[in-house]
Design a protein around this motif. Sequence first.
Motif, mmCIF file in Angstrom:
data_model
loop_
_atom_site.group_PDB
_atom_site.id
_atom_site.type_symbol
_atom_site.label_atom_id
_atom_site.label_comp_id
_atom_site.label_asym_id
_atom_site.label_seq_id
_atom_site.Cartn_x
_atom_site.Cartn_y
_atom_site.Cartn_z
ATOM 1 N N GLU A 173 23.808 -22.525 2.186
ATOM 2 C CA GLU A 173 23.893 -23.965 1.956
ATOM 3 C C GLU A 173 22.501 -24.591 2.046
ATOM 4 O OE1 GLU A 173 25.552 -22.474 4.567
ATOM 5 O OE2 GLU A 173 27.351 -22.062 3.402
ATOM 6 N N GLY A 174 22.133 -25.299 1.018
ATOM 7 C CA GLY A 174 20.843 -26.002 1.016
ATOM 8 C C GLY A 174 19.662 -25.103 0.701
ATOM 9 N N ALA A 175 19.937 -23.841 0.352
ATOM 10 C CA ALA A 175 18.820 -22.918 0.088
ATOM 11 C C ALA A 175 18.554 -22.835 -1.412
ATOM 12 C CB ALA A 175 19.133 -21.550 0.669
ATOM 13 N N GLU A 176 18.310 -23.998 -2.028
ATOM 14 C CA GLU A 176 18.047 -23.995 -3.469
ATOM 15 C C GLU A 176 16.817 -23.135 -3.765
ATOM 16 O OE1 GLU A 176 18.568 -27.024 -1.919
ATOM 17 O OE2 GLU A 176 20.655 -27.144 -2.617
ATOM 18 N N GLY A 177 16.902 -22.419 -4.836
ATOM 19 C CA GLY A 177 15.744 -21.615 -5.237
ATOM 20 C C GLY A 177 15.732 -20.234 -4.613
ATOM 21 N N TRP A 178 16.683 -19.939 -3.703
ATOM 22 C CA TRP A 178 16.741 -18.610 -3.070
ATOM 23 C C TRP A 178 17.121 -17.568 -4.116
ATOM 24 C CZ3 TRP A 178 15.240 -15.705 0.719
ATOM 25 C CH2 TRP A 178 15.915 -14.529 1.031
ATOM 26 N N THR A 179 16.319 -16.519 -4.222
ATOM 27 C CA THR A 179 16.582 -15.514 -5.252
ATOM 28 C C THR A 179 17.034 -14.176 -4.661
ATOM 29 O OG1 THR A 179 14.251 -14.921 -5.211
ATOM 30 C CG2 THR A 179 14.936 -16.499 -6.905
ATOM 31 N N GLY A 180 17.084 -14.105 -3.319
ATOM 32 C CA GLY A 180 17.523 -12.857 -2.684
ATOM 33 C C GLY A 180 19.043 -12.792 -2.605
ATOM 34 N N GLY A 232 0.809 -1.209 0.000
ATOM 35 C CA GLY A 232 0.000 0.000 0.000
ATOM 36 C C GLY A 232 0.844 1.260 0.000
ATOM 37 N N TYR A 233 2.171 1.128 0.079
ATOM 38 C CA TYR A 233 3.004 2.315 0.142
ATOM 39 C C TYR A 233 3.697 2.599 -1.180
ATOM 40 C CZ TYR A 233 2.006 1.754 5.065
ATOM 41 O OH TYR A 233 1.361 1.613 6.259
ATOM 42 N N GLY A 234 3.221 1.929 -2.219
ATOM 43 C CA GLY A 234 3.689 2.272 -3.554
ATOM 44 C C GLY A 234 5.096 1.795 -3.854
ATOM 45 N N GLU A 235 5.677 2.403 -4.873
ATOM 46 C CA GLU A 235 6.976 1.932 -5.354
ATOM 47 C C GLU A 235 8.140 2.596 -4.642
ATOM 48 O OE1 GLU A 235 6.715 2.678 -9.486
ATOM 49 O OE2 GLU A 235 5.358 0.986 -9.843
ATOM 50 N N ARG A 236 7.852 3.356 -3.611
ATOM 51 C CA ARG A 236 8.947 4.042 -2.915
ATOM 52 C C ARG A 236 9.692 3.105 -1.971
ATOM 53 N NH1 ARG A 236 7.715 8.367 0.381
ATOM 54 N NH2 ARG A 236 5.567 7.729 0.653
ATOM 55 N N ILE A 237 9.112 1.929 -1.645
ATOM 56 C CA ILE A 237 9.798 0.989 -0.761
ATOM 57 C C ILE A 237 10.435 -0.113 -1.581
ATOM 58 C CG2 ILE A 237 9.480 -0.752 1.021
ATOM 59 C CD1 ILE A 237 7.515 0.959 2.378
ATOM 60 N N HIS A 238 11.743 -0.315 -1.369
ATOM 61 C CA HIS A 238 12.452 -1.382 -2.063
ATOM 62 C C HIS A 238 12.952 -2.376 -1.027
ATOM 63 C CE1 HIS A 238 13.086 2.407 -4.477
ATOM 64 N NE2 HIS A 238 12.250 1.684 -5.192
ATOM 65 N N TYR A 239 12.565 -3.610 -1.186
ATOM 66 C CA TYR A 239 12.872 -4.651 -0.197
ATOM 67 C C TYR A 239 14.038 -5.515 -0.677
ATOM 68 C CZ TYR A 239 12.031 -8.764 2.757
ATOM 69 O OH TYR A 239 12.167 -9.818 3.624
ATOM 70 N N HIS A 240 15.043 -5.692 0.194
ATOM 71 C CA HIS A 240 16.241 -6.472 -0.162
ATOM 72 C C HIS A 240 16.462 -7.572 0.880
ATOM 73 C CE1 HIS A 240 17.159 -2.973 -2.733
ATOM 74 N NE2 HIS A 240 16.926 -2.242 -1.671
ATOM 75 N N PRO A 241 15.871 -8.740 0.708
ATOM 76 C CA PRO A 241 16.099 -9.826 1.668
ATOM 77 C C PRO A 241 17.473 -10.454 1.464
ATOM 78 C CG PRO A 241 14.644 -10.569 -0.078
ATOM 79 C CD PRO A 241 14.948 -9.132 -0.364
ATOM 80 N N ALA A 242 18.081 -10.935 2.566
ATOM 81 C CA ALA A 242 19.413 -11.546 2.472
ATOM 82 C C ALA A 242 19.522 -12.702 3.464
ATOM 83 C CB ALA A 242 20.485 -10.493 2.790
ATOM 84 N N ILE A 243 20.236 -13.745 3.060
ATOM 85 C CA ILE A 243 20.521 -14.841 4.003
ATOM 86 C C ILE A 243 22.037 -15.012 4.111
ATOM 87 C CG2 ILE A 243 18.348 -16.091 3.678
ATOM 88 C CD1 ILE A 243 19.899 -18.010 1.806
ATOM 89 N N SER A 244 22.483 -15.424 5.314
ATOM 90 C CA SER A 244 23.921 -15.562 5.529
ATOM 91 C C SER A 244 24.391 -17.010 5.390
ATOM 92 C CB SER A 244 24.305 -15.025 6.913
ATOM 93 O OG SER A 244 23.583 -15.714 7.910
ATOM 94 N N MET A 245 23.456 -17.981 5.397
ATOM 95 C CA MET A 245 23.844 -19.388 5.260
ATOM 96 C C MET A 245 23.125 -19.998 4.054
ATOM 97 S SD MET A 245 23.838 -20.417 9.299
ATOM 98 C CE MET A 245 23.957 -22.138 8.966
#
Length: 334
Positions: free
Chosen positions: A273-280, A258-271
């Motif tokens: 291994e085994g995270a097949e399919g992770w696109t962040g 609801g807050y429009g395109e001004r918010i950009h989300y950047h998810p990150a993982i530190s491990m």
Amino acid sequence: MAKITIPAANLEYDCENDTIARAAVRHGLGFPYECNVGSCGNCRFELIEGEVEHRRANPPGLNERDIARKRFLGCQAQPKGDCTIKVSLRDNYKSKHLPRKTEAVLAGIDDLTHDIREFRFNLKQSNLFLPGQYALLSVPGVGGDRAYSMSNVTNLGDEWHFQIKRVPGGEATTSLFDKLKIGDSVGLDGPYGMAYLREDAPRDILCLAGGSGLSPMVSIARGAAASPALKGRSIEFVYGGRSPRDICGESILQLLDGYGERIHYHPAISMPEGAEGWTGHTGFVHDIAEMLFGEKLSQYEVYFAGPPLMSQAVMKMLIKARVPVGQLHFDQFY
Ligand code: FES
């Protein structure tokens, strides 16, 4: 009722069934504090006359030298009678919304990840807070208060939401997650905290969060997106966890929806291994922020919250990147 006197400031205030710092903040005074739970040491004062008792035994915010100099922690020290103290009050610690104690009734619960849950409380006595602030909750059957940050924004002050991460073996979160039911009450004291949204800062916003730091950063992002003063500012939101199950994927987008395109989300993982399919992203929050924003970091108003190691690494990276200290906002809980 005890009377607290601060001769250097030429003032006195009442303190009843309260700690010396919290009572001062409730009276609108700029008593320095940060964590409110005895850890950071920012609320230290010198006792000139009188007697006090710490609520938390052996709080980590005091060292041997402090004890030898008759220093105490304002957030933990409860007076046993009238006291005279020495402390430097500062205007930037004055609260816009004075903290109050009230009862809060659990009205709703939602799971955000495998160990983060949103708890929604209705307050018996409404009070406002600023995005990014926290409250002290006293959970039935659990000794002492725990500090949890709010995740919502409010115009009426009657509903306060908290996104809380379960601490394995933690007394308070075990009780919150496993025992508290809809309709049950907790004690709530707030708002507190200095890491609130600066609506007068003319910069884009960077929120860096890990683990339980999600809650205040969601509140900051929501507050910024809803603020007319920050209209047109972009909000970059980096959230890190160890593996994909720690990350609010779609659900965080719904939280910020609801807050429009001004918010950009950047998810990150530190491990990864085994995270097949992770696109962040893959890496720690401070590394991802440095990679994404690099030399532009000093152009942002930066808010961050998370576990101690993450917060320390973020702080180090931001200092190295020469981001002015006045643009950094976080509450030290360790
Ligand atoms: Fe009192 Fe942190 S130790 S505010």
